[in-house]
Design a protein around this motif. Structure first.
Motif, mmCIF file in Angstrom:
data_model
loop_
_atom_site.group_PDB
_atom_site.id
_atom_site.type_symbol
_atom_site.label_atom_id
_atom_site.label_comp_id
_atom_site.label_asym_id
_atom_site.label_seq_id
_atom_site.Cartn_x
_atom_site.Cartn_y
_atom_site.Cartn_z
ATOM 1 N N GLY A 108 0.799 -1.218 0.000
ATOM 2 C CA GLY A 108 0.000 0.000 0.000
ATOM 3 C C GLY A 108 0.826 1.260 0.000
ATOM 4 O O GLY A 108 0.767 2.064 0.932
ATOM 5 N N GLN A 109 1.607 1.453 -1.054
ATOM 6 C CA GLN A 109 2.425 2.646 -1.211
ATOM 7 C C GLN A 109 2.422 3.073 -2.666
ATOM 8 O O GLN A 109 2.096 2.294 -3.559
ATOM 9 N N GLN A 110 2.798 4.338 -2.900
ATOM 10 C CA GLN A 110 2.708 4.908 -4.236
ATOM 11 C C GLN A 110 3.579 4.151 -5.238
ATOM 12 O O GLN A 110 3.166 3.883 -6.362
ATOM 13 N N GLN A 111 4.802 3.802 -4.839
ATOM 14 C CA GLN A 111 5.720 3.076 -5.712
ATOM 15 C C GLN A 111 5.824 1.621 -5.262
ATOM 16 O O GLN A 111 5.849 1.348 -4.062
ATOM 17 N N ALA A 112 5.881 0.719 -6.228
ATOM 18 C CA ALA A 112 6.064 -0.700 -5.915
ATOM 19 C C ALA A 112 7.554 -0.950 -5.714
ATOM 20 O O ALA A 112 8.309 -1.121 -6.671
ATOM 21 N N ASN A 113 7.978 -0.959 -4.470
ATOM 22 C CA ASN A 113 9.392 -1.065 -4.139
ATOM 23 C C ASN A 113 9.723 -2.507 -3.755
ATOM 24 O O ASN A 113 9.315 -2.974 -2.692
ATOM 25 N N PRO A 114 10.469 -3.240 -4.593
ATOM 26 C CA PRO A 114 10.756 -4.654 -4.274
ATOM 27 C C PRO A 114 11.742 -4.827 -3.133
ATOM 28 O O PRO A 114 11.863 -5.915 -2.582
ATOM 29 N N PHE A 115 12.470 -3.757 -2.773
ATOM 30 C CA PHE A 115 13.472 -3.855 -1.721
ATOM 31 C C PHE A 115 13.134 -2.877 -0.600
ATOM 32 O O PHE A 115 12.408 -1.919 -0.775
ATOM 33 N N GLY A 116 13.703 -3.140 0.560
ATOM 34 C CA GLY A 116 13.443 -2.284 1.714
ATOM 35 C C GLY A 116 13.447 -3.101 2.988
ATOM 36 O O GLY A 116 13.808 -4.282 3.012
ATOM 37 N N LEU A 117 13.016 -2.465 4.065
ATOM 38 C CA LEU A 117 12.943 -3.140 5.349
ATOM 39 C C LEU A 117 11.826 -4.173 5.349
ATOM 40 O O LEU A 117 10.805 -3.996 4.688
ATOM 41 N N THR A 118 11.999 -5.237 6.094
ATOM 42 C CA THR A 118 10.910 -6.182 6.316
ATOM 43 C C THR A 118 10.019 -5.649 7.439
ATOM 44 O O THR A 118 10.400 -4.740 8.185
ATOM 45 N N GLY A 170 2.539 8.015 4.435
ATOM 46 C CA GLY A 170 2.659 7.470 3.085
ATOM 47 C C GLY A 170 1.763 6.298 2.747
ATOM 48 O O GLY A 170 1.846 5.752 1.641
ATOM 49 N N TYR A 171 0.880 5.886 3.658
ATOM 50 C CA TYR A 171 0.025 4.722 3.387
ATOM 51 C C TYR A 171 -1.041 5.066 2.354
ATOM 52 O O TYR A 171 -1.767 6.051 2.493
ATOM 53 N N ARG A 172 -1.143 4.235 1.314
ATOM 54 C CA ARG A 172 -2.136 4.421 0.253
ATOM 55 C C ARG A 172 -3.013 3.165 0.179
ATOM 56 O O ARG A 172 -2.650 2.159 -0.442
ATOM 57 N N PRO A 173 -4.186 3.188 0.814
ATOM 58 C CA PRO A 173 -5.013 1.982 0.913
ATOM 59 C C PRO A 173 -5.527 1.472 -0.425
ATOM 60 O O PRO A 173 -5.875 0.295 -0.538
ATOM 61 N N GLU A 174 -5.571 2.327 -1.451
ATOM 62 C CA GLU A 174 -6.069 1.867 -2.746
ATOM 63 C C GLU A 174 -5.144 0.842 -3.393
ATOM 64 O O GLU A 174 -5.548 0.131 -4.327
#
Length: 382
Positions: free
Chosen positions: A241-251, A275-279
């Motif tokens: 649920g975020q604007q960009q589909a980020n394959p990496f980052g914190l778990t 930054g939460y985007r529920p859509e």
């Protein structure tokens, strides 16, 4: 000041009837019919349904804070008294700037009263309003930001959620003593931005550094007066649920560990989740992740230790000498929590010594004859 004029109540059908009396929803007092007496609370939740600072919000976007609440209310209450109240959603201002100023006033009132507000955002630029809430204090503050990139865009056409950090650093009057940024990804960040912040003696940690040395992030977070967490710091698998589909980052687990550290920090007086985007959130996975992070923050809050007395038997004092220097460096270790502090003396003699959170590794570095980098950074800020 009557805080109720800034808030709208929560829908009764969603939050008026907790599923389990032992759940978080069964213990807290939400703003549904009458505004709760926030003065008797220790922790207060605030929803920020404001997304004008980001790109392309939809009608569903503005339900973000309520989606997080729904998942949080279902979790079981932790230990401690949990004197928790939910003040509802902050009414957005006519313009985005009005929302910043409204948030500033609310944070100012709550921090002055010794309450711990947890903000459920909202776009990441609302960090600016959170930061403004500390302007009235007669002291400097330390900001910790957790994000996949540094929001330092300076172009006029840049969206507020891409430029708010630049605005914070340039704010006048300047009351930002320290700034630490965790979990940025190098390929999303301009090298010139990193170089500029390093010249200002700020701490920057790549996501790989956070993951490999997460225990070393505890003293970084222990310095914070306010924390801002952007959901973009989480990998897509745990937070779609975020604007960009980020394959990496914190778990999700790593994020909860950082929130646990944050909650235990006696100096931390506000924490914003943005930054939460529920859509974009499949099966409310992101809302559940964020709700669990909030839970760990609250649970950590109720594990805080009493005020620190470094002259008491609670602490062990260590003195480290250097071969080519008659001066010594002093460290303090808490006997119960095993947390470390380092004394930083102003070499110019113009300021009193500072006791700075540090790690056991900093002590070992000094014991080996090297000056810890944290000492150098703090010395440069005098």
């Amino acid at each position: 000041m009557n805080l109720s004029i800034f808030f709208e109540p929560l829908p009764e059908d969603l939050f008026g009837y907790p599923e389990n009396p032992k759940s978080v929803g069964g213990y807290l007092a939400p703003f549904i019919h009458s505004f709760p007496d926030w003065r008797s609370a220790e922790v207060v939740l605030i929803g920020l349904p404001e997304y004008r600072g980001t790109a392309a919000p939809t009608d569903l976007t503005y339900q973000g804070p309520n989606k997080i609440r729904q998942e949080l209310y279902r979790l079981m209450k932790g230990t401690g008294s949990w004197l928790l109240m939910d003040l509802g959603n902050l009414l957005p201002g006519i313009a985005l700037e009005d929302t910043y100023l409204r948030l500033k006033e609310v944070i100012e009132i709550l921090v002055d009263a010794g309450k711990f507000p947890i903000l459920l955002g909202g776009s990441h630029d609302l960090t600016y309003g959170q930061f403004l809430g500390y302007e009235h204090l007669s002291k400097t503050v330390h900001l910790v930001m957790i994000d996949s990139q540094l929001d330092m865009a300076s172009e006029d056409e840049a969206a507020p959620d891409q430029s708010h950090l630049h605005r914070i650093l340039l704010h006048d009057p300047n009351y930002l003593f320290g700034f630490s940024h965790l979990a940025h990804q190098t390929y999303l960040t301009e090298a010139s931005t990193l170089a500029a912040l390093e010249k200002l003696h700020f701490e920057l940690f790549r996501v790989g550094q956070v993951r490999q040395q997460i225990q070393e992030m505890e003293p970084v977070i222990r310095q914070a007066n306010l924390i801002s967490f952007d959901v973009a710091a989480l990998r897509h698998q745990d937070a779609p649920g975020q604007q960009q589909a980020n394959p990496f980052g914190l778990t999700g687990e790593e994020a909860c560990q950082l929130c646990w550290y944050a909650g235990q920090n006696n100096e931390l007086s506000s924490f914003g989740f943005y930054g939460y985007r529920p859509e974009f959130d499949h099966r409310n996975l992101t809302a559940t992740t964020l709700a669990t992070m909030v839970w760990y923050t609250i649970e950590g809050f109720y594990q805080r230790q009493a005020s620190l007395d470094f002259q008491s038997n609670q602490f062990i004092k260590f003195a480290v000498g250097f071969h080519d220097n008659p001066n010594k460096m002093f460290f303090f270790k808490n006997r119960h929590t095993e947390k470390w502090w380092m004394q930083v003396d102003d070499l110019s003699g113009q300021h009193p010594p500072l006791l700075v959170p540090c790690s056991y590794q900093d002590y070992l570095t000094a014991a080996d004859g090297d000056v810890p980098n944290r000492w150098i950074l703090m010395q440069a800020r005098f």
